[in-house]
Design a protein around this motif. Structure first.
Motif, PDB file in Angstrom:
ATOM      1  N   UNK A  28      49.150  64.012  66.561  1.00 21.19           N
ATOM      2  CA  UNK A  28      50.351  63.729  65.783  1.00 21.19           C
ATOM      3  C   UNK A  28      50.402  62.244  65.437  1.00 21.19           C
ATOM      4  N   UNK A  29      50.857  61.932  64.244  1.00 24.59           N
ATOM      5  CA  UNK A  29      51.015  60.540  63.829  1.00 24.59           C
ATOM      6  C   UNK A  29      49.891  60.019  62.970  1.00 24.59           C
ATOM      7  N   UNK A  30      48.946  60.898  62.608  1.00 26.02           N
ATOM      8  CA  UNK A  30      47.798  60.435  61.829  1.00 26.02           C
ATOM      9  C   UNK A  30      48.212  59.974  60.432  1.00 26.02           C
ATOM     10  N   UNK A  31      49.183  60.655  59.825  1.00 24.51           N
ATOM     11  CA  UNK A  31      49.627  60.279  58.474  1.00 24.51           C
ATOM     12  C   UNK A  31      50.302  58.912  58.499  1.00 24.51           C
ATOM     13  N   UNK A  32      51.142  58.692  59.506  1.00 25.47           N
ATOM     14  CA  UNK A  32      51.823  57.402  59.618  1.00 25.47           C
ATOM     15  C   UNK A  32      50.827  56.275  59.834  1.00 25.47           C
ATOM     16  N   UNK A  33      49.838  56.504  60.693  1.00 28.20           N
ATOM     17  CA  UNK A  33      48.820  55.489  60.949  1.00 28.20           C
ATOM     18  C   UNK A  33      48.046  55.164  59.682  1.00 28.20           C
ATOM     19  N   UNK A  34      47.715  56.196  58.909  1.00 30.25           N
ATOM     20  CA  UNK A  34      46.981  55.976  57.668  1.00 30.25           C
ATOM     21  C   UNK A  34      47.830  55.198  56.663  1.00 30.25           C
ATOM     22  N   UNK A  35      49.122  55.516  56.583  1.00 29.41           N
ATOM     23  CA  UNK A  35      50.011  54.802  55.655  1.00 29.41           C
ATOM     24  C   UNK A  35      50.123  53.324  56.035  1.00 29.41           C
ATOM     25  N   UNK A  36      50.247  53.059  57.339  1.00 34.16           N
ATOM     26  CA  UNK A  36      50.335  51.666  57.799  1.00 34.16           C
ATOM     27  C   UNK A  36      49.050  50.906  57.465  1.00 34.16           C
ATOM     28  N   UNK A  37      47.926  51.596  57.665  1.00 28.71           N
ATOM     29  CA  UNK A  37      46.633  50.984  57.385  1.00 28.71           C
ATOM     30  C   UNK A  37      46.460  50.710  55.888  1.00 28.71           C
ATOM     31  N   UNK A  38      46.854  51.676  55.085  1.00 24.85           N
ATOM     32  CA  UNK A  38      46.763  51.502  53.630  1.00 24.85           C
ATOM     33  C   UNK A  38      47.630  50.341  53.160  1.00 24.85           C
ATOM     34  N   UNK A  39      48.799  50.192  53.776  1.00 26.90           N
ATOM     35  CA  UNK A  39      49.703  49.095  53.404  1.00 26.90           C
ATOM     36  C   UNK A  39      49.080  47.741  53.729  1.00 26.90           C
ATOM     37  N   UNK A  40      48.440  47.649  54.903  1.00 29.62           N
ATOM     38  CA  UNK A  40      47.790  46.397  55.288  1.00 29.62           C
ATOM     39  C   UNK A  40      46.601  46.090  54.394  1.00 29.62           C
ATOM     40  N   UNK A  41      45.828  47.126  54.062  1.00 26.93           N
ATOM     41  CA  UNK A  41      44.659  46.930  53.206  1.00 26.93           C
ATOM     42  C   UNK A  41      45.064  46.478  51.804  1.00 26.93           C
ATOM     43  N   UNK A  42      46.232  46.941  51.348  1.00 26.23           N
ATOM     44  CA  UNK A  42      46.688  46.555  50.012  1.00 26.23           C
ATOM     45  C   UNK A  42      47.034  45.070  49.945  1.00 26.23           C
ATOM     46  N   UNK A  43      47.303  44.471  51.113  1.00 28.55           N
ATOM     47  CA  UNK A  43      47.647  43.044  51.167  1.00 28.55           C
ATOM     48  C   UNK A  43      46.418  42.162  51.334  1.00 28.55           C
ATOM     49  N   UNK A  44      45.306  42.780  51.748  1.00 24.78           N
ATOM     50  CA  UNK A  44      44.098  42.005  52.000  1.00 24.78           C
ATOM     51  C   UNK A  44      43.357  41.735  50.692  1.00 24.78           C
ATOM     52  N   UNK A  45      42.785  40.558  50.596  1.00 24.18           N
ATOM     53  CA  UNK A  45      42.031  40.197  49.401  1.00 24.18           C
ATOM     54  C   UNK A  45      40.620  39.789  49.820  1.00 24.18           C
ATOM     55  N   UNK A  46      39.704  40.710  49.700  1.00 26.11           N
ATOM     56  CA  UNK A  46      38.322  40.422  50.063  1.00 26.11           C
ATOM     57  C   UNK A  46      37.602  39.737  48.904  1.00 26.11           C
ATOM     58  N   UNK A  47      36.792  38.741  49.207  1.00 24.20           N
ATOM     59  CA  UNK A  47      36.077  38.029  48.139  1.00 24.20           C
ATOM     60  C   UNK A  47      35.097  38.917  47.376  1.00 24.20           C
ATOM     61  N   UNK A  48      34.596  39.985  48.037  1.00 24.06           N
ATOM     62  CA  UNK A  48      33.644  40.857  47.346  1.00 24.06           C
ATOM     63  C   UNK A  48      34.333  41.983  46.570  1.00 24.06           C
ATOM     64  N   UNK A  49      35.679  42.024  46.647  1.00 21.84           N
ATOM     65  CA  UNK A  49      36.476  43.023  45.923  1.00 21.84           C
ATOM     66  C   UNK A  49      36.235  44.463  46.392  1.00 21.84           C
ATOM     67  N   UNK A  50      35.672  44.613  47.580  1.00 21.47           N
ATOM     68  CA  UNK A  50      35.453  45.950  48.148  1.00 21.47           C
ATOM     69  C   UNK A  50      36.779  46.503  48.672  1.00 21.47           C
ATOM     70  N   UNK A  51      37.038  47.776  48.405  1.00 23.69           N
ATOM     71  CA  UNK A  51      38.227  48.451  48.917  1.00 23.69           C
ATOM     72  C   UNK A  51      37.799  49.356  50.066  1.00 23.69           C
ATOM     73  N   UNK A  52      37.997  48.943  51.329  1.00 24.40           N
ATOM     74  CA  UNK A  52      37.499  49.707  52.473  1.00 24.40           C
ATOM     75  C   UNK A  52      38.071  51.130  52.517  1.00 24.40           C
ATOM     76  N   UNK A  53      37.189  52.128  52.599  1.00 21.16           N
ATOM     77  CA  UNK A  53      37.675  53.508  52.699  1.00 21.16           C
ATOM     78  C   UNK A  53      38.227  53.808  54.085  1.00 21.16           C
ATOM     79  N   UNK A  54      39.129  54.783  54.139  1.00 23.40           N
ATOM     80  CA  UNK A  54      39.687  55.250  55.408  1.00 23.40           C
ATOM     81  C   UNK A  54      39.211  56.682  55.623  1.00 23.40           C
ATOM     82  N   UNK A  55      38.528  56.905  56.732  1.00 20.52           N
ATOM     83  CA  UNK A  55      37.959  58.221  57.026  1.00 20.52           C
ATOM     84  C   UNK A  55      38.626  58.797  58.264  1.00 20.52           C
TER      85      UNK A  55
END
Length: 265
Positions: free
Chosen positions: A191-218
């Motif tokens: 239980x809680x996998x959707x919430x964890x993924x949403x939190x992770x997606x929110x953090x990733x949206x704030x990150x700015x990688x110099x190579x412009x790679x968008x890390x996948x979530x599996x």
């Protein structure tokens, strides 16, 4: 040295022991090893304790083996305060894959180094690379943000999380976010996998990688081998994105420079 380059397990094991113990011939050995590195894909698996990293490594290794590849695994364990060795030894729970001739497993102690990686681990990765292994997987002890050290040896860094653990997200905020090329939510049947993924997606949206790679979530359930193929595909996608050949050359150069600085200290 010839036996090491031919991938003979005993020779590879002795070579790693030599660099780990600081033997007199270790420097000469590594001088011969470095020119033959840069061919293997080095995968770093990191994350908080209890995230199921070992089970994930097991299943990922089996997946690569079934694809006809050879795999070297380095498990970086906490150092014993008494012997200085790896507390978990050679990973008894990895015994089933450890018997396979296409899989080489070695446990190494952190010896107090930040990030869970001793300098000998860097050399061990190079030895497995030079020995002809197609994939080299480094599983590190979960110690938080200092685990960015794994970047020095890995072509692809995989960060493993589990649902419902706020500490994992805090660890990412503290610095692991910067090194994650692929993020895994393991034990995704909890239980809680959707919430964890949403939190992770929110953090990733704030990150700015110099190579412009968008890390996948599996999402994975390692104990049931669910999501392993998706994880392998995500790892490969980043490796291809970075262009494997130039990445390998860059890694080899970075490791050589780092080891030189270590020796000068």
């Amino acid at each position: 040295k010839r036996r090491v380059f031919n991938g003979q397990p005993r020779a590879v094991a002795r070579a790693i022991t030599a660099v780990e113990s600081g033997a007199d011939d270790a420097a000469a050995l590594m001088k011969a090893v470095y020119p033959k590195t840069g061919k293997a894909m080095v995968i770093g698996i990191t994350g908080s304790p209890g995230a199921g990293k070992s089970s994930l490594v097991d299943k990922l290794a089996l997946y690569y083996k079934d694809s006809g590849e050879t795999i070297g695994i380095i498990c970086v364990d906490p150092s014993s305060p008494f012997s200085g060795g790896a507390i978990l030894g050679d990973r008894i729970r990895m015994g089933t894959i450890g018997l396979d001739r296409n899989i080489f497993i070695r446990s190494m102690a952190t010896r107090g180094n930040l990030g869970g990686l001793s300098r000998a681990t860097v050399d061990a990765v190079s030895i497995l690379d030079a020995a002809g292994f197609d994939k080299v997987i480094v599983e590190t002890v979960g110690v938080g943000q200092d685990e960015v050290e794994i970047v020095k040896t890995a072509d692809v860094s995989v960060v493993v999380l589990v649902p419902g653990m706020g500490d994992d997200i805090q660890a990412i905020k503290a610095g692991i976010m910067e090194i994650g090329d692929v993020f895994v939510i393991n034990k995704a049947d909890r239980e809680g996998v959707i919430r964890t993924q949403k939190e992770l997606e929110a953090l990733l949206s704030l990150a700015h990688r110099p190579d412009m790679w968008n890390p996948p979530i599996v999402r994975t359930v390692a104990t049931e081998s669910r999501g392993i193929e998706d994880l392998a595909a995500a790892i490969k996608s980043y490796y291809v994105f970075q262009t494997g050949e130039s990445r390998g050359i860059a890694r080899k150069t970075a490791i050589a420079r780092w080891r030189l600085l270590e020796l000068l200290q």
